[in-house]
Design an enzyme around this catalytic site. Sequence first.
Site, PDB file in Angstrom:
ATOM      1  N   GLU C  31       0.851  -1.201   0.000  1.00 48.21           N
ATOM      2  CA  GLU C  31       0.000   0.000   0.000  1.00 48.21           C
ATOM      3  C   GLU C  31       0.882   1.244   0.000  1.00 48.21           C
ATOM      4  O   GLU C  31       1.810   1.346   0.778  1.00 48.21           O
ATOM      5  CB  GLU C  31      -0.903  -0.037   1.235  1.00 48.21           C
ATOM      6  CG  GLU C  31      -1.632   1.245   1.560  1.00 48.21           C
ATOM      7  CD  GLU C  31      -2.547   1.747   0.436  1.00 48.21           C
ATOM      8  OE1 GLU C  31      -3.294   0.924  -0.128  1.00 48.21           O
ATOM      9  OE2 GLU C  31      -2.458   2.950   0.100  1.00 48.21           O
ATOM     10  N   HIS C  49     -25.714  -2.337  -1.852  1.00 47.70           N
ATOM     11  CA  HIS C  49     -26.841  -2.196  -2.771  1.00 47.70           C
ATOM     12  C   HIS C  49     -27.651  -3.480  -2.898  1.00 47.70           C
ATOM     13  O   HIS C  49     -27.109  -4.571  -2.780  1.00 47.70           O
ATOM     14  CB  HIS C  49     -26.339  -1.780  -4.156  1.00 47.70           C
ATOM     15  CG  HIS C  49     -25.793  -0.380  -4.171  1.00 47.70           C
ATOM     16  ND1 HIS C  49     -26.568   0.720  -4.405  1.00 47.70           N
ATOM     17  CD2 HIS C  49     -24.535   0.093  -3.953  1.00 47.70           C
ATOM     18  CE1 HIS C  49     -25.821   1.815  -4.338  1.00 47.70           C
ATOM     19  NE2 HIS C  49     -24.571   1.462  -4.067  1.00 47.70           N
ATOM     20  N   SER C 339     -19.004   1.884  -7.950  1.00 48.99           N
ATOM     21  CA  SER C 339     -20.235   1.388  -7.352  1.00 48.99           C
ATOM     22  C   SER C 339     -20.861   0.353  -8.288  1.00 48.99           C
ATOM     23  O   SER C 339     -20.879   0.579  -9.497  1.00 48.99           O
ATOM     24  CB  SER C 339     -21.207   2.546  -7.145  1.00 48.99           C
ATOM     25  OG  SER C 339     -22.437   2.061  -6.677  1.00 48.99           O
ATOM     26  N   CYS C 401     -13.585  11.036  23.601  1.00 46.00           N
ATOM     27  CA  CYS C 401     -14.490  11.702  22.657  1.00 46.00           C
ATOM     28  C   CYS C 401     -15.833  11.881  23.346  1.00 46.00           C
ATOM     29  O   CYS C 401     -16.524  10.909  23.640  1.00 46.00           O
ATOM     30  CB  CYS C 401     -14.644  10.865  21.397  1.00 46.00           C
ATOM     31  SG  CYS C 401     -16.044  11.344  20.384  1.00 46.00           S
ATOM     32  N   CYS C 438     -18.655  17.779  17.276  1.00 47.99           N
ATOM     33  CA  CYS C 438     -17.592  18.776  17.466  1.00 47.99           C
ATOM     34  C   CYS C 438     -16.444  18.537  16.494  1.00 47.99           C
ATOM     35  O   CYS C 438     -15.515  19.342  16.418  1.00 47.99           O
ATOM     36  CB  CYS C 438     -17.106  18.818  18.907  1.00 47.99           C
ATOM     37  SG  CYS C 438     -15.725  17.729  19.274  1.00 47.99           S
TER      38      CYS C 438
END
Lengths: 421, 123, 479
Positions: C31, C49, C339, C401, C438
Amino acid sequence: MLKYDVVVIGGGPAGLAAAIEAKKNGVDNILVIERDKELGGILQQCIHNGFGLHVFKEELTGPGYAERFITELKSLDIDYKLDTMVLDITEGRVINAINTIDGFMKIEGKAIVLAMGCRERPRGALSIPGTRPAGVFTAGTAQRFINMEGHMVGKKVVILGSGDIGLIMARRLTLEGAEVKAVAELMPYSGGLTRNIVQCLDDFDIPLLLSHTVIDIKGKDRVEGVVIAKVDENRRPIPGTEKLYECDTLLLSVGLIPENELSKSAGIKLDTITNGPMVNESMETNINGIFACGNVVHVHDLVDYVTEESIRAGKNAAKFVKDQLIDNSNVIDTKPGDGIRYIVPHKVRVENLDKTLDMFMRVTDVYKDVKLVIKADGNIIREMKKKHLAPGEMERVKIPVRDIKGKNISNITVSVERGVN
Amino acid sequence: MKQYEKVCIVCPVGCRLTITEDSDSDSGYKVEGNNCPRGEKYGIKEVTNPTRVLTTTAKIKGSHYERLPVVTSDGIPKDKLFQCMKEINTLKLEAPINAGDIVIKNILDTGIDIIASRSMSKE
Amino acid sequence: MYDVAIIGAGVIGNSIARELSRYNLDIVIIEKDNDVSNGTTKANSAIVHGGYDAKPGTNMAKFNAKGNPMFDRLCDELDVPFKRIGSLVLAFNDKDMDTLKELYDRGIKNGIPNVEIIDGEKIKEMEPNINEDVIGALYSPTAGIVGSYELAIALAENAVDNGVELMLNNEVKDIQKIHGGYRISATTGNIDSKYVINCAGVYADKINNMVNKESFKIKPRRGQYYILDKSASHIAKHVIFQCPNELGKGVLIAPTVHGNIIVGPDSQDLNDNQRDELQTTSNRLDYVKNTAKRSIKNIPFNKAITNFAGMRAEPSTGDFIIEEAEDAKGFINVAGIKSPGLSSAPAIAEYVVEFIKKIANGLDKKGDFNPYRKMVVFDELSSEEKTEMIKKDPRYGRIICRCENITEGEIVDCIKRNVGATTVDGVKRRVRPGTGRCQGGFCGPRVMEILARELEKEPKDIVKDGKESYILTGETKDS
């Protein structure tokens, strides 16, 4: 289950003042819950001065102002839990909270005071287009980085929003060696105090671009520049006025929102204008025994007013615990009239007032040489001349109780009217 | 006759001041546009010896944060702000520190001290 | 020499890697970015889908139909959020109704279960906020929503758990045929492999052209989106599409697996040299806004918490390219996966493995393949489980968080995992701090601190996302 008379959520200026006042009013068993690792809230990062002119008749820094309350809280032996997060508030005023020491806790409060403060509007709320690089900070995040942690966030900076935090950060960044290229403001006037424009921008020759906004952010990994354009009277960018400012950082100071996720989950009714709870004269919400004060109710520009409001909440929370609040009283609704955006409190039970009814409010626009007209059921009960009113500066109106008590008034309106010569 | 336009920063009202040289007055200046006596005092000072309160931070070790907020004991001459910053930036403080502690005495011979604006305990 | 080298750690590459890790093979994923799932996978609609849309007989139709039913088990094994909420394609006029009929017929031909055309009244029952002008819709109950980057990350983690090697920050520069396979020259040196699988997304044509004759082109196609706050979640319960018509393909409105609302995308073809241009633009965002209003009139765009753009790999062939290169035996292109690529990923992976099995004359199954990858979501635990968790590791008692109630324990865990986060956005994609209202204002600095501590780095060396996305410019008082 832990049991307290009063549980205060939030250890910032609002929570501290409320807890102290509850104690002074004869309630012993009080807990303050704070999510940060120390008390004081956002004041700890507001190192500039100008705090306390009303409350202490002197100019203190934010940390200095906070410390006076923290010292008093400790001397009064009020319990507090740091690094503790409230997850939710459930039926019967039971709070679920966690921290690393006590684990998961259920805490019952005979009364609860909400004092969670507010948070900043992020970039997404403005839908600024462009890339999504590092280097876009809200002003408050940058303020904490710089003032508390000693990290520098940029070398060449553009600030969007001329509220007080934006102005103060312009000065702070400049003093720490950054170059602030401009402060852009969408509105034709600054949301900050004039004194801050003078001592934060003018002193350092930082341009304030009124009726301008950021319309594009450039840079793949880190901000490389922002495009600023002039806007028309409908706040739409005017084609042809775009200008690229090369910078590595964009600071956003574009508004504060009361932090009401807990209130919502508890079923507390919110005002759609303030985004904070609807409260009565005692700062009590629609849920019996749950009070709210400070920036969680509406965003204040002076901490002194937060303190004043929180003292009222603390005192009445104590009264509630002692069953001294009167509920079957004449209830007056407050209503914003022309030129007024909102009024706090929303409802007034006359029997619970001491000497005066204190109303906080904001106007919708900038006004010069006008008067604030207060009417009870349509009849003028008070007029106040005002040389200058602006949305950025909260107004306070005090009405003597004798003017409204025993008269069976159903509503009080406040409006801005011209006609002062 | 020299004339200056200034905005008063003493309080949130922000009066627009016109300061004119005036040999008849004791101070040598005439101030107009102010709504209170503090404005007059500010106006004259702003054209004779403008000062500002400086708030910043200093390095500190041994506490839960690495910066201590500090403030000048009174206004310092405006043109010395950056020199003061330089001086304060050389500080290397150690916790504990109490609010009000003087961390630099008489900075740059101005007669003004640099003061800790909060306490920081040792961790 | 590796047996299989997979180029690209998106959802396709990782799906194939995980599927191949069932066998006794030496597998490497190469990668170019500093994290997995950082290309098309990180920015798309995250829809599984139904499968009625693609033309019967195409790869898209085949793999979508086959992939969709695989999601329940896959997401269960990998602890990835997935909800089968169903989709609606809205019709506003007779012409649209004709399109629905066509889509319905395709659905039948593609073998999609339970698709039906419903009337306006039924739609209003299912979606009370829908525009009153809607007269009918194609309902596909098997459509769903998934955490797309969570899935790709989980696949990578599970693949690595099962022995796959992952090389990040390693860009492929060239590929040479060598005896018995290929030599891939990348940033960190040469990698030899018997088989190569090209899953390089919008760069798949460039990778192909390194070793094969040019047989297809990839055109970058950008789509822009809004994400709305959870407080807007009531506006849509299903994936709501619009009929493609002369005004364009329309945009979708859908819930996300975490309770937000996603609105988008538009579709904009970019030039060959704009494959990384992921900026949003005001006119395109306005288009998304205005087009979405056709489906639901009062979308609260004032509750937008962010907007973003994704890049899709549009193949010149119009269909997924999943085949061995003509001039390079053992080099398999899995390209042009636009897609419904996410929906097709599990089926594509299975197909590619079968293909390798064939050309390798069979593969050896591992006895100890572990299909499971588990992670703790603190917020979803009962109070007893929370108490236990904090007792075991007090860091689960510290919320970092505040918007999404993510604990320090979860953040440390996602850094320490075998495909651990190394960037602030990497943590965000794994356990979500910063995805709330936020947008990281509170937690961003804390996440940075935790990353620095756990990775034994200085805070200023922690980046937001890309390699040069430094957050801090130094310390105060040091200049």
